[in-house]
Design a protein around this motif. Structure first.
Motif, PDB file in Angstrom:
ATOM      1  N   ARG A 162       0.889  -1.143  -0.127  1.00  0.00           N
ATOM      2  CA  ARG A 162      -0.087   0.035  -0.097  1.00  0.00           C
ATOM      3  C   ARG A 162       1.096   1.230  -0.023  1.00  0.00           C
ATOM      4  N   TYR A 163       1.829   1.389   0.887  1.00  0.00           N
ATOM      5  CA  TYR A 163       2.803   2.266   0.876  1.00  0.00           C
ATOM      6  C   TYR A 163       3.390   2.716  -0.636  1.00  0.00           C
ATOM      7  N   VAL A 164       3.794   1.761  -1.285  1.00  0.00           N
ATOM      8  CA  VAL A 164       4.158   2.195  -2.616  1.00  0.00           C
ATOM      9  C   VAL A 164       3.276   2.378  -3.990  1.00  0.00           C
ATOM     10  N   GLY A 165       2.158   2.155  -3.258  1.00  0.00           N
ATOM     11  CA  GLY A 165       0.881   2.444  -4.383  1.00  0.00           C
ATOM     12  C   GLY A 165       0.217   1.354  -4.804  1.00  0.00           C
ATOM     13  N   ILE A 166       0.460   0.023  -4.569  1.00  0.00           N
ATOM     14  CA  ILE A 166      -0.034  -0.821  -5.166  1.00  0.00           C
ATOM     15  C   ILE A 166      -1.460  -1.273  -4.349  1.00  0.00           C
ATOM     16  N   ASN A 167      -2.666  -1.186  -5.150  1.00  0.00           N
ATOM     17  CA  ASN A 167      -3.865  -1.508  -4.945  1.00  0.00           C
ATOM     18  C   ASN A 167      -3.992  -3.057  -4.421  1.00  0.00           C
ATOM     19  N   VAL A 168      -4.029  -3.281  -3.175  1.00  0.00           N
ATOM     20  CA  VAL A 168      -3.806  -4.482  -2.592  1.00  0.00           C
ATOM     21  C   VAL A 168      -5.254  -5.381  -3.041  1.00  0.00           C
ATOM     22  N   LYS A 169      -6.225  -4.730  -2.806  1.00  0.00           N
ATOM     23  CA  LYS A 169      -7.546  -5.458  -3.052  1.00  0.00           C
ATOM     24  C   LYS A 169      -7.614  -5.933  -4.591  1.00  0.00           C
ATOM     25  N   LYS A 170      -7.401  -5.131  -5.249  1.00  0.00           N
ATOM     26  CA  LYS A 170      -7.260  -5.320  -6.780  1.00  0.00           C
ATOM     27  C   LYS A 170      -6.298  -6.487  -7.081  1.00  0.00           C
ATOM     28  N   VAL A 171      -5.114  -6.565  -6.510  1.00  0.00           N
ATOM     29  CA  VAL A 171      -4.243  -7.611  -6.960  1.00  0.00           C
ATOM     30  C   VAL A 171      -4.831  -8.851  -6.516  1.00  0.00           C
ATOM     31  N   ILE A 172      -5.456  -9.003  -5.332  1.00  0.00           N
ATOM     32  CA  ILE A 172      -6.059 -10.302  -4.552  1.00  0.00           C
ATOM     33  C   ILE A 172      -7.127 -10.708  -5.711  1.00  0.00           C
ATOM     34  N   ILE A 173      -7.951  -9.866  -6.003  1.00  0.00           N
ATOM     35  CA  ILE A 173      -8.896 -10.363  -6.968  1.00  0.00           C
ATOM     36  C   ILE A 173      -8.443 -10.912  -8.301  1.00  0.00           C
ATOM     37  N   ARG A 174      -7.495  -9.774  -8.852  1.00  0.00           N
ATOM     38  CA  ARG A 174      -6.830 -10.098 -10.204  1.00  0.00           C
ATOM     39  C   ARG A 174      -6.081 -11.438 -10.208  1.00  0.00           C
TER      40      ARG A 174
END
Length: 370
Positions: free
Chosen positions: A247-259
Motif C-alpha cells: 500500500r505504501y508504494v501505491g499498489i492496490n492490494v484488493k485489486k491484486v488479490i481479486i486479479r
C-alpha cells in the motif's frame, strides 16, 4: 565470603536461520534426503514383508516407466498435476492460501462436460473448442474469485472459504451426474460423445495425451515469465511480503488479490479441460482425484518456481505409479505402498528444513567464583 554466580541455563541446541546456500549445496541436501529415505524404506520393507528391497525398488521403476504406455501415462499424470500446481502458485506467492484448486478444476471440468453434451452435435469442432475453453476458464475463474472478493472486502479466512467451496463443487458435479446419468439411475454419465468424439482432443503423432503435455509445457514457461518478469508478478510478490509495504508504494492490494485469484481460477479451468476433453471424456466427483491438494505440496516443495515444479510433480507421480505396481506384484495392499511413498515424501519435505535452517549446539556454562 564466597559467592557463586550461576549463569542462565542455555538449551542444548537452538535453531538458527541459515544463510543462502549455493544451488549445488541445496540440491546435495535434497539428494542426501532421498538416499536416506530409500535406506529407511528398505528397513521397513524387510521388517514388514521380508521382501528384497532392491526388487521392490526395481518394481517401482518398472511400474512407472516399464513400458511405452506407462511412460506416456506418467507424463500425462505429471502434466495434469503440474497444471493445477501452476494454478495455485500465484496465490501462494501472494500469501493467499488457495486450498480450493480441487473445486475450481472440477467446476472447469463440469463446464467442459456441459459444452460437450449440449453443444457437441450442433456446433462445428472449432467453435465447440472455443466455447469449451472460454466457458471452462470463465466458470473456474468465477468460482475462484468469490472467496477473493470476500477476502479483499471483509478480510475473511480464505483457507476455510476455499476449502468449503471444494465441497460445494463436488456436490454440484454429483447432482449433474445424477440428473444426466446414462443409463438413468446408474449415478454416472459414461463416456461423452463416444461415437462422434465431439469435444475430444485429437491425437497428435498417434499419442492421445500429447496435446495435454504440450499445453502444460507452454503454460509452465508462460507462468515462469509472468511470475518473474511481469509487473503483475512483481506486485503479487510485494503483497505477499507485506500488504502495508504494498500500500505504501501505491499498489492496490484488493485489486491484486481479486486479479490473482481470477488468474489462478482460469488456469484451474484449463486443468479441467485437459481432464475432461483430453483424458477422461466424462465427468464425476472424482475426476480431479485429490490433485488439488497434492498440488499444494508440489508448489511448496518447488518454492513457487514453475520450472522446479516440473521435477517435483514428476517425482510424486513417479512414486505413486510405482507404488501401485508394488501392490500388484507382491500381493500387498495399497496401504503398504502408501507407507513407502509417504516415507520418501516425508524425507524430501524434511530436507527443506535443513536447507533453510541449521542446528547450533550450545556450550554449557560452569559456575564461576565471584
Amino acid at each position: 565470603m564466597k559467592k557463586y554466580e550461576k549463569s542462565a541455563r542455555e538449551p542444548l541446541f537452538h535453531i538458527a536461520k541459515r544463510d543462502n546456500l549455493a544451488t549445488w549445496q541445496s540440491w546435495g541436501i535434497r539428494i542426501a534426503s532421498i538416499a536416506a529415505a530409500l535406506i529407511v524404506s528398505a528397513v521397513v520393507i524387510v521388517a514388514l514383508t521380508g521382501e528384497n528391497p532392491i526388487k521392490v525398488y526395481a518394481t517401482i521403476i518398472d511400474g512407472a516407466i516399464g513400458t511405452q504406455r506407462r511412460v506416456w501415462n506418467l507424463m500425462q499424470e505429471t502434466a495434469i498435476l503440474l497444471c493445477i500446481s501452476l494454478a495455485v502458485t500465484p496465490a501462494f506467492k501472494m500469501r493467499f492460501w488457495n486450498i480450493g484448486a480441487e473445486g475450481q478444476a472440477l467446476i472447469g471440468g463440469l463446464a467442459t462436460a456441459v459444452c460437450m453434451m449440449f453443444f457437441g452435435e450442433s456446433l462445428p469442432s472449432p467453435l465447440l473448442y472455443i466455447l469449451i475453453i472460454v466457458m471452462s476458464m470463465v466458470s473456474a475463474a468465477i468460482w475462484a474469485v468469490i472467496p477473493a472478493i470476500f477476502k479483499a472486502l471483509w478480510n475473511t479466512n480464505e483457507t476455510l472459504f476455499t476449502l468449503m467451496m471444494n465441497y460445494i463443487a463436488i456436490q454440484l458435479v454429483s447432482y449433474f451426474t445424477s440428473v444426466n446419468a446414462v443409463p438413468k439411475g446408474s449415478g454416472q454419465i459414461g463416456v461423452i460423445n463416444s461415437i462422434t468424439k465431439a469435444g475430444w482432443f485429437p491425437a497428435l503423432a498417434g499419442q492421445s495425451y500429447l496435446i495435454n503435455i504440450l499445453t502444460v509445457a507452454v503454460l509452465t514457461v508462460l507462468m515462469y515469465i509472468y511470475l518473474r518478469y511481469s509487473k503483475h508478478g512483481y506486485e503479487l510478490s510485494v503483497v505477499g511480503e507485506s500488504e502495508n509495504t504494498a500500500r505504501y508504494v501505491g499498489i492496490n492490494v484488493k485489486k491484486v488479490i481479486i486479479r490473482t485469484m481470477l488468474f489462478s481460477g482460469a488456469v484451474c479451468g484449463i486443468a479441467g479441460i485437459l481432464l475432461v476433453s483430453g483424458t477422461d471424456h466424462t465427468i464425476s466427483k472424482d475426476t480431479v482425484a485429490g490433485r488439488g491438494f497434492t498440488a499444494i505440496m508440489v508448489s511448496w516443495l518447488a518454492k513457487f518456481n514453475p520450472l522446479y515444479m516440473v521435477l517435483t510433480s514428476l517425482l510424486i507421480v513417479f512414486l505413486q505409479k510405482g507404488a501401485l505396481e508394488i501392490s500388484t506384484i507382491f500381493g500387498l495392499n495399497d496401504s503398504f505402498s502408501e507407507i513407502i511413498t509417504g516415507i520418501i515424501i516425508f524425507f524430501i519435505i524434511g530436507s527443506e528444513f535443513f536447507i533453510n535452517y541449521k542446528i547450533k549446539f550450545s556450550h554449557s556454562h560452569k559456575e564461576v567464583e565471584a
